[in-house]
Design a protein around this motif. Structure first.
Motif, PDB file in Angstrom:
ATOM      1  N   ILE A  91       0.826  -1.208   0.000  1.00 48.93           N
ATOM      2  CA  ILE A  91       0.000   0.000   0.000  1.00 48.93           C
ATOM      3  C   ILE A  91       0.859   1.257   0.000  1.00 48.93           C
ATOM      4  O   ILE A  91       1.765   1.404   0.825  1.00 48.93           O
ATOM      5  CB  ILE A  91      -0.945   0.001   1.220  1.00 48.93           C
ATOM      6  CG1 ILE A  91      -1.987  -1.112   1.071  1.00 48.93           C
ATOM      7  CG2 ILE A  91      -1.620   1.352   1.400  1.00 48.93           C
ATOM      8  CD1 ILE A  91      -2.849  -1.311   2.295  1.00 48.93           C
ATOM      9  N   ILE A  96      -8.150   4.521  -0.771  1.00 46.23           N
ATOM     10  CA  ILE A  96      -8.371   3.142  -1.203  1.00 46.23           C
ATOM     11  C   ILE A  96      -8.716   3.105  -2.685  1.00 46.23           C
ATOM     12  O   ILE A  96      -8.274   2.215  -3.413  1.00 46.23           O
ATOM     13  CB  ILE A  96      -9.468   2.493  -0.342  1.00 46.23           C
ATOM     14  CG1 ILE A  96      -8.947   2.306   1.091  1.00 46.23           C
ATOM     15  CG2 ILE A  96      -9.912   1.148  -0.912  1.00 46.23           C
ATOM     16  CD1 ILE A  96     -10.005   1.914   2.085  1.00 46.23           C
ATOM     17  N   GLU A  99      -5.564   3.351  -4.580  1.00 42.58           N
ATOM     18  CA  GLU A  99      -4.765   2.136  -4.412  1.00 42.58           C
ATOM     19  C   GLU A  99      -5.244   1.036  -5.362  1.00 42.58           C
ATOM     20  O   GLU A  99      -4.451   0.379  -6.027  1.00 42.58           O
ATOM     21  CB  GLU A  99      -4.841   1.656  -2.963  1.00 42.58           C
ATOM     22  CG  GLU A  99      -3.906   0.511  -2.637  1.00 42.58           C
ATOM     23  CD  GLU A  99      -2.444   0.905  -2.708  1.00 42.58           C
ATOM     24  OE1 GLU A  99      -1.636   0.089  -3.214  1.00 42.58           O
ATOM     25  OE2 GLU A  99      -2.097   2.017  -2.271  1.00 42.58           O
ATOM     26  N   LEU A 127     -15.320  -3.310   0.482  1.00 46.78           N
ATOM     27  CA  LEU A 127     -14.716  -1.982   0.628  1.00 46.78           C
ATOM     28  C   LEU A 127     -15.546  -0.874  -0.022  1.00 46.78           C
ATOM     29  O   LEU A 127     -15.078   0.253  -0.158  1.00 46.78           O
ATOM     30  CB  LEU A 127     -13.312  -1.984   0.001  1.00 46.78           C
ATOM     31  CG  LEU A 127     -12.305  -2.956   0.605  1.00 46.78           C
ATOM     32  CD1 LEU A 127     -11.082  -3.078  -0.294  1.00 46.78           C
ATOM     33  CD2 LEU A 127     -11.888  -2.502   2.001  1.00 46.78           C
ATOM     34  N   SER A 130     -15.744   2.454   1.681  1.00 47.21           N
ATOM     35  CA  SER A 130     -14.478   3.000   2.204  1.00 47.21           C
ATOM     36  C   SER A 130     -13.550   3.564   1.143  1.00 47.21           C
ATOM     37  O   SER A 130     -12.392   3.859   1.432  1.00 47.21           O
ATOM     38  CB  SER A 130     -13.731   1.893   2.975  1.00 47.21           C
ATOM     39  OG  SER A 130     -14.553   1.291   3.947  1.00 47.21           O
ATOM     40  N   PRO A 135      -6.015   4.241   3.267  1.00 45.96           N
ATOM     41  CA  PRO A 135      -5.887   2.822   3.650  1.00 45.96           C
ATOM     42  C   PRO A 135      -5.453   2.617   5.091  1.00 45.96           C
ATOM     43  O   PRO A 135      -5.906   1.672   5.750  1.00 45.96           O
ATOM     44  CB  PRO A 135      -4.839   2.298   2.667  1.00 45.96           C
ATOM     45  CG  PRO A 135      -4.961   3.175   1.478  1.00 45.96           C
ATOM     46  CD  PRO A 135      -5.297   4.536   2.018  1.00 45.96           C
ATOM     47  N   ARG A 143      -6.937  -3.829   5.731  1.00 47.91           N
ATOM     48  CA  ARG A 143      -5.943  -3.416   4.725  1.00 47.91           C
ATOM     49  C   ARG A 143      -5.564  -4.591   3.830  1.00 47.91           C
ATOM     50  O   ARG A 143      -5.194  -4.399   2.677  1.00 47.91           O
ATOM     51  CB  ARG A 143      -4.698  -2.824   5.394  1.00 47.91           C
ATOM     52  CG  ARG A 143      -4.953  -1.518   6.106  1.00 47.91           C
ATOM     53  CD  ARG A 143      -3.714  -0.681   6.291  1.00 47.91           C
ATOM     54  NE  ARG A 143      -2.690  -1.282   7.099  1.00 47.91           N
ATOM     55  CZ  ARG A 143      -2.641  -1.241   8.435  1.00 47.91           C
ATOM     56  NH1 ARG A 143      -3.616  -0.641   9.114  1.00 47.91           N
ATOM     57  NH2 ARG A 143      -1.657  -1.805   9.108  1.00 47.91           N
ATOM     58  N   VAL A 146      -7.691  -4.513   0.902  1.00 43.47           N
ATOM     59  CA  VAL A 146      -7.311  -3.464  -0.048  1.00 43.47           C
ATOM     60  C   VAL A 146      -6.298  -4.007  -1.053  1.00 43.47           C
ATOM     61  O   VAL A 146      -6.427  -3.803  -2.267  1.00 43.47           O
ATOM     62  CB  VAL A 146      -6.736  -2.232   0.681  1.00 43.47           C
ATOM     63  CG1 VAL A 146      -6.256  -1.188  -0.332  1.00 43.47           C
ATOM     64  CG2 VAL A 146      -7.776  -1.612   1.618  1.00 43.47           C
TER      65      VAL A 146
END
Length: 265
Positions: A91, A96, A99, A127, A130, A135, A143, A146
């Motif tokens: 990350i 997010i 990412e 997710l 979010s 993150p 995480r 993610v």
């Protein structure tokens, strides 16, 4: 033809430590495969060879029937994605959304297609609410999802998960199982390294055992978890349901339903 194949692969680190010895295996599209074994057995090195993070010192890795010898890690990762055990190793974006979208931007996809794929994958990985979050505002366990989402978004045919259940609660582990099932239904192959024998027993139909730097057995959960000699060699424990069944004199049991059925016959 298998989509991914290791042919008599060995790997020795530059310091002279031999990590993997003469491993051969094949993975078909749509398969979900668990790789188990104690630390130092050769599991992580093996999957890094699949992804091109490491290059074999002997043998050959083939992706879609073609040798990966001259391919870069970036090229191989388009077909074989890798999710690291520690999400913090992957990350680096401030949201997010960014990412998950990062790899798609590098593929020069349209904004509309990137947004569509990010939203779809975020929903799959829990997710959706979010995406605007940083993150690192999420707990460690979240995480992990993610990084899983970011790799899935790249749409590789094979996805490698390294210890995905570590630090996860029951709800998150169930979500992982759902993700693996949905990927398999879409024809993706999922290869999972894990120490979680309960997750392996409930989720996978194919299990590969590593011990002492080599592949020792490749079979169904029943074939693996009722092979006491193999478990002793690999220093592995039976899942709890198998241990309970053994106490009750029942062999070959892998689910509570099977145990109940045999107990009341």
């Amino acid at each position: 033809m298998s989509y991914l194949e290791l042919a008599n692969v060995s790997y020795t680190y530059p310091n002279g430590f031999e990590a993997v010895r003469d491993v051969s295996l094949k993975v078909e599209l749509g398969e979900s495969v668990a790789i188990i074994g104690q630390n130092g057995a050769g599991k992580t090195t093996t999957v890094k060879l699949m992804n091109g993070l490491l290059k074999p010192t002997q043998g050959e890795v083939l992706v879609e029937g073609r040798s990966a010898k001259g391919a870069t890690t970036a090229e191989i990762s388009r077909s074989v994605g890798y999710v690291f055990q520690n999400p913090d190793d992957q990350i680096f974006q401030e949201t997010i959304y960014k990412e998950i979208a990062y790899g798609l931007v590098s593929q020069k996809l349209t904004k509309e297609l990137i947004q569509q794929r990010v939203v779809e994958v975020a929903a799959l990985c829990g997710l959706a609410e979010s995406l605007k979050e940083h993150p690192y505002n999420l707990p460690y366990s979240k995480r992990k999802f993610v990084t899983i989402a970011a790799v899935i978004a790249m749409d590789p045919q094979v996805i490698i998960l390294d210890e995905p259940t570590a630090g996860q609660d029951r709800q998150s582990t169930e979500l992982l199982g759902q993700i693996i099932d949905q990927l398999a239904q879409k024809g993706k192959s999922v290869i999972t390294i894990t120490h979680d024998m309960e997750f392996v027993a409930s989720q996978f139909k194919r299990v590969i055992v590593f011990a002492n730097k080599a592949k020792r057995k490749d079979g169904s959960p029943e074939q693996i978890f009722w092979d006491e000699q193999l478990l002793k060699l690999a220093n592995l424990k039976q899942p709890y349901i198998c241990q309970l069944a053994k106490l009750l004199g029942k062999t070959g049991v892998m689910t509570i339903e099977e145990l109940l059925e045999r107990s009341f016959k």
